[in-house]
Design an enzyme around this catalytic site. Structure first.
Site, PDB file in Angstrom:
ATOM      1  N   GLU A 145       0.855  -1.184   0.000  1.00  0.00           N
ATOM      2  CA  GLU A 145       0.000   0.000   0.000  1.00  0.00           C
ATOM      3  C   GLU A 145       0.898   1.244   0.000  1.00  0.00           C
ATOM      4  O   GLU A 145       1.914   1.285   0.683  1.00  0.00           O
ATOM      5  CB  GLU A 145      -0.883   0.003   1.259  1.00  0.00           C
ATOM      6  CG  GLU A 145      -1.865   1.172   1.301  1.00  0.00           C
ATOM      7  CD  GLU A 145      -2.664   1.255   2.608  1.00  0.00           C
ATOM      8  OE1 GLU A 145      -2.230   0.661   3.614  1.00  0.00           O
ATOM      9  OE2 GLU A 145      -3.715   1.920   2.604  1.00  0.00           O
ATOM     10  N   LYS A 219      -9.690   2.204  -2.462  1.00  0.00           N
ATOM     11  CA  LYS A 219      -9.961   1.749  -1.092  1.00  0.00           C
ATOM     12  C   LYS A 219     -11.387   2.109  -0.690  1.00  0.00           C
ATOM     13  O   LYS A 219     -11.780   3.283  -0.715  1.00  0.00           O
ATOM     14  CB  LYS A 219      -8.952   2.411  -0.152  1.00  0.00           C
ATOM     15  CG  LYS A 219      -8.920   1.861   1.262  1.00  0.00           C
ATOM     16  CD  LYS A 219      -7.758   2.531   2.020  1.00  0.00           C
ATOM     17  CE  LYS A 219      -7.452   1.908   3.353  1.00  0.00           C
ATOM     18  NZ  LYS A 219      -6.197   2.477   3.916  1.00  0.00           N
ATOM     19  N   CYS A 260      -5.747  -2.601   2.710  1.00  0.00           N
ATOM     20  CA  CYS A 260      -5.506  -2.387   4.139  1.00  0.00           C
ATOM     21  C   CYS A 260      -6.800  -2.457   4.975  1.00  0.00           C
ATOM     22  O   CYS A 260      -7.283  -3.542   5.237  1.00  0.00           O
ATOM     23  CB  CYS A 260      -4.782  -1.055   4.339  1.00  0.00           C
ATOM     24  SG  CYS A 260      -3.933  -0.966   5.942  1.00  0.00           S
TER      25      CYS A 260
END
Lengths: 452, 452
Positions: A145, A219, A260
């Protein structure tokens, strides 16, 4: 190949999954406008349906066709479960079969990179690592990331790139595209800050072995947490959340993407498994608080609950950075077993994936057939909404005289076909990339969408 | 206490949760028959709703009332999330607030018992362990799965008891009832084979400190697995699966029950959390294959994903038994942290539970407010179907002139009130104990149902 010839029209909504092979029987879902089973259903079908759901979710799934033996087998093996517990209703729409990947065994590499404030260095450094990984035989390479920029709200706007514009506007993804094409590998390009209009995203690009951008995941769940004295970070101060889950068919299987904090939301992984994914890749930078507590736990949980592969890739730890990453990039198998991992220093973790382990584990523990669709159902909202607009009167021997037949993108062995009246869904949106330019290479040229 | 006076009628379906206190704002869910927001909604409300769902699930949730400051706070804190991502829609019906337990801190005991073929000895042995646990201050005592019988398909019919008949027909639960009453403790009585008519179940009984049977959970997911050369067991050869999830309000909080294999199904734990449970208790006998692989992993995953307590209790290991249990009874906190555990020998694990940790962790990581109801929704089918039939014209200042008002069982601080036209749900079934005699003591006397 299964056929639906026995099926009569007259239902309000019907979705069928056709599947060749013997392991996954054909099945259909129905949405009924009335509380009673339609009389047009053959008796053999009506006997294994149930109608206990509320009208808002009057979905029922049943197995039908293909021949008497098949029906008998279904009745014998799953009669109780299929009729009383409706396992196939535990996902709405019904789960797609596991994708059949082009390769069963291959090597994956997780490039745990040290990230600095020097973007040019970060790009060159990532390229070198990818080349080294490919040199070790990796056909799939995963980056961390935010690998081209420090992880901070101050840095995101400064390091952000216009991925859709490509070229000089996005030197990071231009490098990824070029190196993927040169090395003929599939590249899950970690994530970088993306600028699109006046918005910033935390975005993962997936490149095919031809260098084309196959998918772009923004994300979905932003990292807004507050553990006083430990870690406080509010990504939503600068970033906007993505609008769609991402699943993409590649040379190395159907890969789903999370970034994440996305890994904390079990629903997303469940949804990906129900879209037939072989693996979920999570580029992620957990920290020194949540890392030791939850990083491996969450990866293993997603893998064992959904019986798929999970691969993660973190930046290497820089104790002097504003945000200190936990490291520990890891590959987890479909039994929740850690197959390969590392500590917090720079590393290229190379490991073999064998997708046949998924089928083995699903045979050992047939969780999908044991779910209780009569008690709980996970709805994939975008897939439920999804429609393509091909209008035909029959397909695969399936005749729907009174309905439009809407045919989704065929994917591998399965076809997903819906018959429904055109008035049921006044607004339709195709599930897949939220951004129409996501099906493009880094210069915005259109490429074939491969969303299942 | 919040009031819904601002709400106007004219909606097809509306569910409101009223909650006193400041932490959990009041909210309402709407099911709309049309794709557009009803014009009767005040502008302040319409501005934070969205209508992107398919008609089959046209649920939208919004916060309303109680005063201007409250609305302002909601707009400021969650404006983007509430409007765009509909976190409250990630559960259908909307998640109930976390139950406010009668006590915040108390001691739990996990009695990891050695089980033999001698039923009388097993009962006496369990009684002694419960007494010892209470002597150490435990207000909640948990027993293992199948603690009165060897764990085998051969044994289940032989050792099964008629729990509803009670007394001599169920010496195991008669003991549990008596010891709970004598010691004034809440007792999650592991599980025993239950005979009901011509069916057998794997059943957990929960007794209150007054000795009354408060809930009865029949294992929902039967243990049918096949790992050749390791472990093969087909519970469904002899047992029937339970028909309902189980959540019960006790003196030590709202406790949800799963038995062993139930823990593999993340949907059940998600559903329990959405019913406001403080803790899930899983009596369970994992084995020497799945135990080391998955026992702790699954407990920690359920706890961290749902931010609640998870307690498990296994039989002690008997290496000479036909089925060798893994042991390792464990208490896990809402951050996925192992608070207390043991190895495989007999043990009474005593540990303190502090429910305030749940609120702390949910403040640290506000997962519930970060879910993406626009992308995924978990449906609790029985709760969605649930209706009691009280018909009034107003309640809590909430006027529904055009509808029947149907009021669920009040539970603790919250009330769950629905306004809906009587024609919407032609068949109604109350969620709660599947067996009408579950709200009874061991002699079948009716007691007050306390399902939330």
């Amino acid at each position: 190949m299964c056929h639906g010839r026995k099926m009569k029209a007259g239902l309000a909504f019907m979705t069928c999954t056709f599947q060749s092979g013997n392991l996954n029987p054909c099945h259909c879902n129905f949405l009924f406008p009335s509380p009673n089973p339609p009389l047009s259903l053959p008796t053999t079908l009506r006997s294994i349906t149930s109608f206990g759901n509320p009208p808002a979710l009057r979905t029922t799934s049943t197995y039908y066709n293909c021949n008497t033996n098949h029906l008998k087998q279904i009745h014998a093996g799953f009669a109780t479960m299929a009729s009383a517990y409706n396992p196939e209703q535990a996902r709405v729409p019904a789960a797609l079969p596991l994708a059949t990947p082009p390769v069963t065994k291959f090597k994956i590499a997780l490039c745990q990179l040290l990230v600095t404030a020097d973007k040019e260095r970060n790009i060159a450094h990532a390229r070198k690592a990818i080349e080294e990984a490919a040199g070790k035989g990796a056909q799939l390479v995963l980056l961390p990331e935010i690998w081209n920029s420090p992880y901070s709200n101050d840095s995101f706007p400064v390091y952000a790139e216009d991925i859709d514009a490509g070229g000089d506007a996005s030197p990071s993804t231009a490098m990824l595209s070029e190196v993927a094409r040169t090395l003929k590998i599939t590249l899950v390009g970690g994530s970088i800050p993306e600028r699109c209009g006046d918005k910033l995203y935390n975005t993962c690009c997936v490149f095919g072995a031809d260098g084309k951008l196959k998918a772009k995941h923004r994300k979905i769940h932003l990292f807004d947490i507050d553990i006083p004295g430990k870690i406080t970070f509010i990504e939503s101060k600068t970033l906007t959340a993505g609008e769609t889950p991402t699943v993409v068919d590649t040379d190395v299987g159907r890969i789903a993407i999370g970034i994440c904090y996305d890994i904390r939301f079990q629903e997303l992984a469940m949804l990906y498994a129900a879209r037939g994914a072989n693996m979920i890749c999570y580029p992620g930078a957990f920290n020194m608080t949540t890392g030791p507590l939850h990083w491996e736990l969450l990866q293993r949980a997603r893998a064992v609950d959904n019986q798929i592969y999970v691969a993660t890739c973190s930046p290497a730890r820089d104790a002097s950075a504003g945000y200190v990453a936990w490291g520990h990039s890891t590959l987890v198998g479909p039994f929740g077993e850690v197959l390969a991992t590392t500590e917090h220093d720079e590393a290229i973790v190379v490991a073999e994936i064998d997708y046949s382990a998924i089928e083995l584990r699903r045979t050992n523990l047939p969780l999908e057939k044991q779910k209780r669709g009569d008690l709980y159902q996970l709805v994939d909202v975008q897939r439920l909404n999804s429609q393509s607009t091909k209008e035909v009167s029959s397909c695969h021997g399936f005749v729907c005289p009174n309905f439009k037949v809407q045919e989704d993108e065929p994917c591998l062995e399965s076809r997903n076909i819906s018959c429904r009246p055109s008035t049921v869904y006044p607004t339709l949106s195709r599930w897949g990339p939220a951004n129409p330019r996501e099906g493009s290479d880094t210069r915005g040229r259109a490429t074939a969408a491969t969303q299942p």
